[in-house]
Design an enzyme around this catalytic site. Structure first.
Site, PDB file in Angstrom:
ATOM      1  N   TYR A 148       0.874  -1.087  -0.090  1.00  0.00           N
ATOM      2  CA  TYR A 148       0.102  -0.158   0.095  1.00  0.00           C
ATOM      3  C   TYR A 148       0.819   0.953  -0.036  1.00  0.00           C
ATOM      4  CZ  TYR A 148      -3.171   3.748   1.504  1.00  0.00           C
ATOM      5  OH  TYR A 148      -3.842   4.916   1.688  1.00  0.00           O
ATOM      6  N   GLU A 182      -3.079   7.837  -4.073  1.00  0.00           N
ATOM      7  CA  GLU A 182      -3.267   6.506  -3.475  1.00  0.00           C
ATOM      8  C   GLU A 182      -3.065   5.358  -4.414  1.00  0.00           C
ATOM      9  OE1 GLU A 182      -6.142   4.823   0.088  1.00  0.00           O
ATOM     10  OE2 GLU A 182      -7.238   4.851  -1.773  1.00  0.00           O
TER      11      GLU A 182
END
Length: 386
Positions: A109, A197
């Protein structure tokens, strides 16, 4: 301003990041024709909506051939996806994106955003990427690393090292990840982004660092510098009322309560919403009409508030600073006369010429409930809708 995944990946690719080859279309026929150009044994079909959680909602499908792709695309186009971010109404799928399937070794992530508290850019990284990153944050916060970076022309190797170290990569992959961090930072600064993101960021079987998904958000106040970003805006993904508000230079965000709010100044608007909650109700919106609230602007604000069927009462809270209260009051009265207002209307005025403004309201002949202060206004509007 938000953009779609396929748009975000195109921007990342232009800055040197690796992304899977992909195509997008707004109908199944075009999608299938374009998909034939992809060199892959399997396809990944993705619904394009401005929301996370698409995978859990059935908006991402791995298919084995063009026949399966056609079947799944027909099922997905036009479907309403409900995710943890869309609310109960969901989002209608009007764009589809297909990309070459990737051979995944590890999932990570990675995100960066403006940290207003420290006035820095915060990079968030984890070796636990994928759909369940929220659960990781909740149950294993030690698996998530936050690195705050100063606003500069470029990010340092030391900052990159801190961001990447949690991935535990070999030297070859580490160097690729470092290049990615530097390219994201450069894009973030140059495009006035407020959020990037990548979830997941993957390490492929052949040891490449690839952005498998991408989400981007840009600073609305800086869009005038970036017409190329404005061109990416998809009005179908925005609330109709918020689109209408932007046409009149109104800062409007729809909420779920019963009391519509019209306020001049963002800070005062937040305080107004807080005190409505203090008195036991919920605001139906955030609406800042700004310092120069003309009759036309106030009229547009009224129409937007009243278009929300949940609104049972309206609280107007105006502080006259540069704009005098008597001028604002005249605009309010004229706008209210033009629009059929069938819910209780509570108005609180303060600041320059507030006495003259209050007199205008009292003599207007309209069913206006006048309030002496913010607490009085909140109490009266809550009582009026009971």
């Amino acid at each position: 301003m938000n953009i779609h995944e396929h748009q975000a990946k195109k921007i990342l690719k232009s800055y040197g990041a690796k992304v899977p080859n992909g195509i997008f279309a707004s109908n199944v026929k075009d999608l299938l024709e374009k998909a034939k150009t992809l060199e892959t044994e399997k396809f990944v079909l993705k619904a394009q909506i401005h929301s996370g959680g698409r995978g859990k909602a059935g908006g991402i499908k791995l298919v084995n051939n063009l026949e399966e792709l056609e079947k799944e695309a027909k099922n997905l186009i036009g479907k309403t996806l409900v995710t943890h971010q869309t609310g109960s109404n969901g989002r209608k799928v009007q764009r589809l994106y297909v990309e070459e399937a990737s051979l995944i070794n590890k999932e990570f992530y990675l995100s960066c955003l403006v940290d207003r508290e420290s006035s820095k850019i915060a990079f968030i990284s984890s070796d636990q990427g994928g759909m369940d990153i929220e659960e990781v944050a909740k149950n294993n916060p030690e698996k998530i690393l936050t690195t705050k970076v100063e606003f500069k022309d470029q990010i340092s190797d030391e900052d990159c090292k801190q961001i990447i170290e949690i991935f535990n990569l070999d030297q070859e992959a580490y160097e690729e990840a470092q290049k990615l961090i530097k390219s994201i930072y450069k894009m973030f600064i140059e495009k006035d982004a407020s959020l990037v993101e990548i979830n997941p960021l993957i390490l492929t079987k052949d040891n490449k660092i690839v952005c498998l998904d991408a989400k981007m958000k840009f600073d609305d106040n800086a869009l005038f510098k970036h017409p190329e970003i404005i061109d990416l805006r998809d009005l179908n993904e925005e609330e109709e009322t918020e689109v209408e508000a932007s046409k009149h230079d109104l800062a409007y965000i729809k909420l779920d309560g019963k009391i519509g709010c019209m306020v001049n100044g963002a800070g005062l608007a937040m305080a107004t919403m807080d005190i409505i909650k203090l008195y036991g109700e919920e605001p139906a919106n955030f609406l800042d009409v700004g310092g120069g609230a003309s009759k036309e602007k106030v009229s547009a604000a009224f129409k937007i508030i009243l278009s929300d069927k949940n609104v049972k009462g309206i609280l107007i809270n105006i502080f006259g600073g540069i704009m005098r209260c008597d001028v604002l009051a005249k605009g309010l009265v004229e706008a209210a006369r033009e629009i059929k207002i069938n819910v209780p209307l509570v108005i609180r005025l303060a600041g320059t010429n507030y006495k003259e403004g209050k007199k205008i309201l009292d003599n207007s002949g309209l069913k206006i409930i006048s309030a002496s202060d913010l607490g009085d206004a909140a109490e009266k509007v809550v009582k009026a809708i009971k």
